[in-house]
Design an enzyme around this catalytic site. Structure first.
Site, PDB file in Angstrom:
ATOM      1  N   GLY A 207      -0.666 -19.110  10.346  1.00 55.99           N
ATOM      2  CA  GLY A 207       0.048 -20.329  10.752  1.00 55.99           C
ATOM      3  C   GLY A 207       0.044 -21.356   9.650  1.00 55.99           C
ATOM      4  CG  ASN A 208       2.955 -23.985   9.141  1.00 57.10           C
ATOM      5  OD1 ASN A 208       2.962 -24.989   9.840  1.00 57.10           O
ATOM      6  ND2 ASN A 208       3.923 -23.080   9.162  1.00 57.10           N
ATOM      7  NE  ARG A 209      -4.236 -27.408   5.926  1.00 61.05           N
ATOM      8  CZ  ARG A 209      -5.458 -27.169   6.380  1.00 61.05           C
ATOM      9  NH1 ARG A 209      -5.826 -27.626   7.559  1.00 61.05           N
ATOM     10  NH2 ARG A 209      -6.308 -26.489   5.656  1.00 61.05           N
ATOM     11  CB  ALA A 275       6.438 -25.938   8.689  1.00 60.75           C
TER      12      ALA A 275
END
Ligand code: CTP
Length: 408
Positions: A207-209, A275
């Site tokens: 995943g990402n932030r 994102a």
């Protein structure tokens, strides 16, 4: 520090005004609460006095030597009415001054925001529709209410927007009083926001932030400018659903791609603020991957579809209307090949969208933050700097550019 007047109408949502008052006092503002007499049937005077740290009156005959019925409005930097009932808006639209709140509304020359809350029938009644229009014609901002559960078992439009959202919109009006014109009335806007999660096995993912704050701010501001907004949201921080917006939840890039592909054919504006993970694990294990000794197994990756690029291609092929405005985002750090802006220009050319919003990231910038800075690059070569400001303010600047393209 600004002078904020929070007006409270007599509706069941009056208790939600307490969180809004708290937000503004905790941000260091000077807050005066002016309830109507009937608001005090729902929340006691002591609560408003304790939360604001100031005395609370409803009528014009208290504290007469201070002339509060004129002074409070004159000195205010923002008047925010939440909840605004049908009756209160009717009195304000007619220019009545029969209590302290309506008198204050008549004397205020600062931004005035009404956050309506009432039953759907009342909201949709021609009398209320006309009053809302009159208040808007007089320069006030009347927020689009949320839809959902009302008092009792019924649901529909008329719910008070989430207090967190009202506070953000109030802050926005302090930053930029003309931030919410009704210039997108009826325009269909599709926004993606947040991060995607690409599963490895039933319990793990890549995943990402991304917090989703910028995409939510865009959806929120577009809806408050009159647009019909659909928000396709991946994983985000704990954010309230923007009022008047259809929210669809997805997890993976493939799910996002599928939602955007079907919905992009029926939108006037597509804003890809999500994102999106560029890669996903090549295979997803059916059961939890075990350690199996000391050496971790490498993760093989596959590429995800480029959703923005696919939308531009579909538009060129005629599958999406030629007039659809497509907006992309670029999160850049800059490197030995060029600065943030150089990478942004290159990405705009490569992605082929109409507008590219470029944000500098890394080093505590952009991700998860409330403030943002960057540039809007247009395919015609225009470049607009976005000075540091809240993501809500940034959203309104991006929508100004979109609105400019729609008018052409
Ligand atoms: N995007 C997309 N589909 C992807 C990846 C990104 O639609 N698979 C969109 C994002 O929502 C954003 C824009 O493309 O609007 C830019 O994303 P970014 O990840 O910065 O671009 P990349 O093409 O992946 O470029 P790079 O990783 O080289 O910076």
């Amino acid at each position: 520090m600004s002078n904020i007047v929070i007006g409270v109408g007599g509706g069941i949502a009056a208790y939600k005004a307490c969180s809004i008052i708290r937000h503004f006092t905790e941000s260091g503002h000077h807050v005066r609460v002016i309830p109507t007499e009937s608001a005090l049937e729902f929340v006691g005077r002591a609560t408003f006095e304790a939360l604001s740290g100031n005395p609370v009156q409803t009528g014009v005959f208290a504290d007469v030597p201070q002339v509060p019925h004129v002074r409070l409005g004159q000195e205010a930097d923002l008047v925010l009415v939440a909840p605004a009932t049908a009756d209160l808006m009717a009195r304000a639209a007619a220019g009545r001054a029969d209590d302290l709140l309506t008198a204050t509304l008549l004397t205020a020359r600062c931004p005035v925001v009404f956050a309506p809350a009432m039953h759907t029938e009342m909201w949709e009644h021609p009398a209320t529709v006309a009053n809302v229009q009159t208040l808007r014609d007089h320069g006030a901002t009347v927020l689009t209410p949320a839809s959902g559960r009302l008092t009792g078992a019924d649901t529909g439009a008329g719910r008070l927007p989430d207090p967190q959202e009202i506070a953000l919109l109030g802050e926005l009006m302090l930053e930029r009083p003309d931030a919410l014109p009704r210039d997108l009335e009826g325009v269909r806007v599709l926004v993606s926001a947040g991060g995607t999660r690409e599963p490895l096995d039933p319990v793990r993912f890549l995943g990402n932030r991304s917090s989703g704050k910028q995409g939510y701010a865009l959806a929120r501001a577009a809806a408050q400018r009159g647009a019909r907004v659909t928000l396709v949201a991946g994983t985000t921080a704990d954010l309230a659903d923007p009022a008047g917006v259809d929210v669809i939840r997805i997890t993976t890039a493939d799910q996002l791609a599928a939602e955007i592909a079907t919905r992009a054919t029926e939108t006037d504006v597509l804003i890809m603020a999500a994102a999106v993970a560029d890669f996903k694990p090549l295979s997803v294990a059916d059961s939890k991957i075990k350690k199996n000794g000391d050496r971790p197994a490498p993760i093989e990756l596959d590429t995800n579809p480029d959703i923005l690029r696919a939308a531009v291609t579909a538009r060129a092929a005629g599958d999406i209307t030629a007039e659809t405005v497509i907006v992309g985002f670029a999160a850049e750090t800059g490197d030995e090949h060029g600065g943030v802006l150089d990478h942004g220009r290159e990405k705009l050319a490569r992605k082929g969208c109409d507008l590219l919003v470029v944000n500098a990231v890394g080093d505590g910038k952009a991700f998860g933050m409330d403030d943002n800075t960057g540039w809007i690059l247009a395919d015609g070569g225009q470049e607009t700097a976005l000075p540091l400001g809240s993501k809500t303010l940034m959203a309104t600047r991006i929508l100004d550019s979109v609105s400019g393209i729609l008018k052409r």
